[in-house]
Design a protein around this motif. Structure first.
Motif, mmCIF file in Angstrom:
data_model
loop_
_atom_site.group_PDB
_atom_site.id
_atom_site.type_symbol
_atom_site.label_atom_id
_atom_site.label_comp_id
_atom_site.label_asym_id
_atom_site.label_seq_id
_atom_site.Cartn_x
_atom_site.Cartn_y
_atom_site.Cartn_z
ATOM 1 N N UNK A 20 0.862 -1.126 0.080
ATOM 2 C CA UNK A 20 0.110 -0.022 -0.030
ATOM 3 C C UNK A 20 0.788 1.279 -0.111
ATOM 4 N N UNK A 21 0.157 2.356 -0.732
ATOM 5 C CA UNK A 21 1.082 3.564 -0.756
ATOM 6 C C UNK A 21 0.086 4.720 -0.776
ATOM 7 N N UNK A 22 0.328 5.702 -0.016
ATOM 8 C CA UNK A 22 -0.388 6.961 -0.017
ATOM 9 C C UNK A 22 0.129 7.479 -1.216
ATOM 10 N N UNK A 23 -0.809 8.638 -1.962
ATOM 11 C CA UNK A 23 -0.315 9.119 -2.815
ATOM 12 C C UNK A 23 0.810 10.288 -2.537
ATOM 13 N N UNK A 24 0.610 10.989 -1.468
ATOM 14 C CA UNK A 24 1.519 12.068 -0.922
ATOM 15 C C UNK A 24 2.966 11.539 -0.837
ATOM 16 N N UNK A 25 2.904 10.122 -0.675
ATOM 17 C CA UNK A 25 4.358 9.451 -0.352
ATOM 18 C C UNK A 25 4.818 8.471 -1.786
ATOM 19 N N UNK A 26 4.130 8.721 -2.704
ATOM 20 C CA UNK A 26 4.560 7.875 -3.910
ATOM 21 C C UNK A 26 4.709 8.919 -4.902
ATOM 22 N N UNK A 27 4.389 8.406 -6.370
ATOM 23 C CA UNK A 27 4.527 9.052 -7.301
ATOM 24 C C UNK A 27 3.393 8.566 -8.437
ATOM 25 N N UNK A 28 3.268 9.531 -9.486
ATOM 26 C CA UNK A 28 2.431 8.985 -10.554
ATOM 27 C C UNK A 28 3.161 7.827 -11.507
ATOM 28 N N UNK A 29 4.358 7.989 -11.451
ATOM 29 C CA UNK A 29 5.252 6.995 -12.300
ATOM 30 C C UNK A 29 5.175 5.630 -11.485
ATOM 31 N N UNK A 30 5.230 5.697 -10.081
ATOM 32 C CA UNK A 30 4.990 4.427 -9.588
ATOM 33 C C UNK A 30 3.702 3.744 -9.459
ATOM 34 N N UNK A 31 2.719 4.823 -9.541
ATOM 35 C CA UNK A 31 1.306 4.268 -9.747
ATOM 36 C C UNK A 31 1.204 3.499 -10.908
ATOM 37 N N UNK A 32 1.738 4.295 -11.940
ATOM 38 C CA UNK A 32 1.414 3.600 -13.308
ATOM 39 C C UNK A 32 2.243 2.263 -13.279
ATOM 40 N N UNK A 33 3.081 2.338 -12.815
ATOM 41 C CA UNK A 33 3.995 0.851 -13.085
ATOM 42 C C UNK A 33 3.077 -0.014 -12.159
ATOM 43 N N UNK A 34 2.743 0.310 -10.890
ATOM 44 C CA UNK A 34 1.716 -0.784 -10.418
ATOM 45 C C UNK A 34 0.445 -1.438 -11.247
ATOM 46 N N UNK A 35 -0.121 -0.471 -11.945
ATOM 47 C CA UNK A 35 -1.207 -0.621 -12.797
ATOM 48 C C UNK A 35 -0.836 -1.497 -13.872
ATOM 49 N N UNK A 36 0.387 -1.245 -14.386
ATOM 50 C CA UNK A 36 0.932 -2.225 -15.634
ATOM 51 C C UNK A 36 1.261 -3.447 -14.880
ATOM 52 N N UNK A 37 1.493 -3.588 -13.780
ATOM 53 C CA UNK A 37 2.075 -4.885 -13.151
ATOM 54 C C UNK A 37 0.645 -5.797 -12.799
#
Length: 308
Positions: A20-37
Motif C-alpha cells: 500500500x502507498x499513500x499518494x503523497x508518499x508515492x508518485x504518478x510514475x510508481x502508480x502507473x508501474x503498479x497498474x501495468x504490473x
C-alpha cells in the motif's frame, strides 16, 4: 465511511499480501508501474482510494478496484462505483492520480492505492481443496475446535457419529472456510486438469475420515438433518485444520474418537500435496492476521471487532 488505515487493516485481515502507498508518499510514475504490473498479472488486484469530486461526481471518498488499463491512451477502468448512480467508467490515469492526491478531510492526508495478492498460494491452480479466506474465519475455526465442538460431541459413542455431529455443528464461517473444486464444472476444463481433480477426489473419498463421514451421513441424516456442506468438503476441512488451526493435542481433546482417524491418515501423493498446501496457507493466514493487526492497532485490532 472508513479511513485509509482502517481499510488496510480490514484487507490484511483477509490473509492477503498488501503493498500500500499513500499518494503523497508515492508518485504518478510508481502508480502507473503498479497498474501495468497488475494488468499483466492473474494473481493480484489493484484498489484505489480516491475523491469522486475530481470527476464531478456526488459523494466524497471511494474505494474501487481497477479493472483494466489501456497503455496507448493511458486510461484505467474504474470498477465498483455504485451502479445506481455511476456505471464503471474509463478515466485518464493522470486524472485518477490527482483524485488520490486530494486530501481526506477526516485524516488530513491524501488517499492512495494498494496492490493485493493472496499469500501462500496453493501449489497448483487446480488444487482440489479451495480455501475461502474471510474476516474472522480462521479465528472462528480455532474457537470451534478448541471451545465449542467438545460440548457438541460429548454424547457421541463412535468415531463416525462424533465426526457427523461435529460437521453438523460447523458455524457458517467455519463451514465456508474449505470447499472442493470438483472435476465437473460449468466451464470447459483441460483434460490434464480434469484428470488430476478426479484422481485427488478419488483419493479423498478413500480416506478413513471421508468414509466415516459418509457412513455417518447415511445413518444420522434423517435423525439430525443434513450437513452444512458436502461430505467431501467436511472431510477436507477436518484434514486441513488438523495441526494447522489446532494442535494434535487440542484435536484429540476435542474429538477423542475421531481424532485418531484424522491424524492417522496415510494420504496419497496428490492429496497429501493439496492438504499440505492448505495447512500451510491456514497457518500463514493465522500468522499474518495477528501480525497485520498488531502493526495497525496495538490495542484494538480491527480483526477482533467481531467474531463471525
Amino acid at each position: 465511511g472508513i479511513a485509509w488505515d482502517e481499510w488496510l487493516c480490514v484487507v490484511r485481515c483477509q490473509g492477503v499480501g498488501v503493498d500500500a502507498h499513500r499518494a503523497d508518499e508515492s508518485s504518478e510514475e510508481a502508480f502507473r508501474a503498479a497498474v501495468k504490473h497488475v494488468a499483466a498479472s492473474s494473481s493480484s488486484v489493484l484498489c484505489v482510494a480516491y475523491s469522486r469530486a475530481e470527476f464531478g461526481q456526488t459523494g466524497t471518498g471511494h474505494y474501487s478496484p481497477i479493472g483494466a488499463y489501456v497503455s496507448e491512451t493511458d486510461h484505467v477502468l474504474i470498477m465498483d462505483v455504485a451502479r445506481f448512480k455511476h456505471p464503471p467508467h474509463w478515466v485518464p490515469l493522470a486524472r485518477l492520480w490527482k483524485a488520490m492526491l486530494r486530501v481526506d478531510e477526516t485524516t488530513g492526508r491524501s488517499r492512495g492505492y494498494a496492490t493485493i495478492e493472496r499469500k501462500s498460494p496453493q501449489s497448483r491452480p487446480d488444487s482440489l481443496i479451495i480455501l475461502t479466506f474471510g474476516r474472522g474465519r480462521v479465528n472462528a475455526a480455532r474457537a470451534f475446535f478448541t471451545s465449542e465442538v467438545g460440548e457438541l460431541v460429548k454424547s457421541a459413542t463412535t468415531a463416525e457419529e462424533e465426526l457427523f455431529v461435529a460437521a453438523r455443528g460447523l458455524p457458517p464461517a467455519v463451514a465456508s472456510l474449505v470447499s472442493i473444486q470438483t472435476p465437473e464444472a460449468p466451464w470447459p476444463r483441460q483434460d490434464e486438469e480434469r484428470t488430476y481433480l478426479e484422481d485427488v477426489q478419488n483419493q479423498l473419498m478413500k480416506t478413513r475420515t471421508h468414509i466415516a463421514l459418509s457412513e455417518a451421513d447415511a445413518a444420522f441424516r434423517k435423525r439430525d438433518g443434513p450437513l452444512p456442506t458436502s461430505v467431501s468438503s467436511c472431510a477436507a476441512l477436518f484434514l486441513a485444520c488438523a495441526t494447522a488451526i489446532v494442535s494434535e493435542g487440542e484435536l484429540r481433546a476435542a474429538l477423542p474418537r475421531a481424532a485418531p482417524l484424522i491424524l492417522g491418515e496415510d494420504l496419497q501423493d496428490a492429496l497429501a500435496g493439496d492438504v499440505s498446501a492448505a495447512r500451510a496457507a491456514l497457518v500463514d493466514m493465522a500468522d499474518s492476521v495477528e501480525r497485520a493487526c498488531a502493526l495497525e492497532h496495538e490495542a484494538a485490532s480491527c480483526c477482533h471487532v467481531d467474531k463471525v
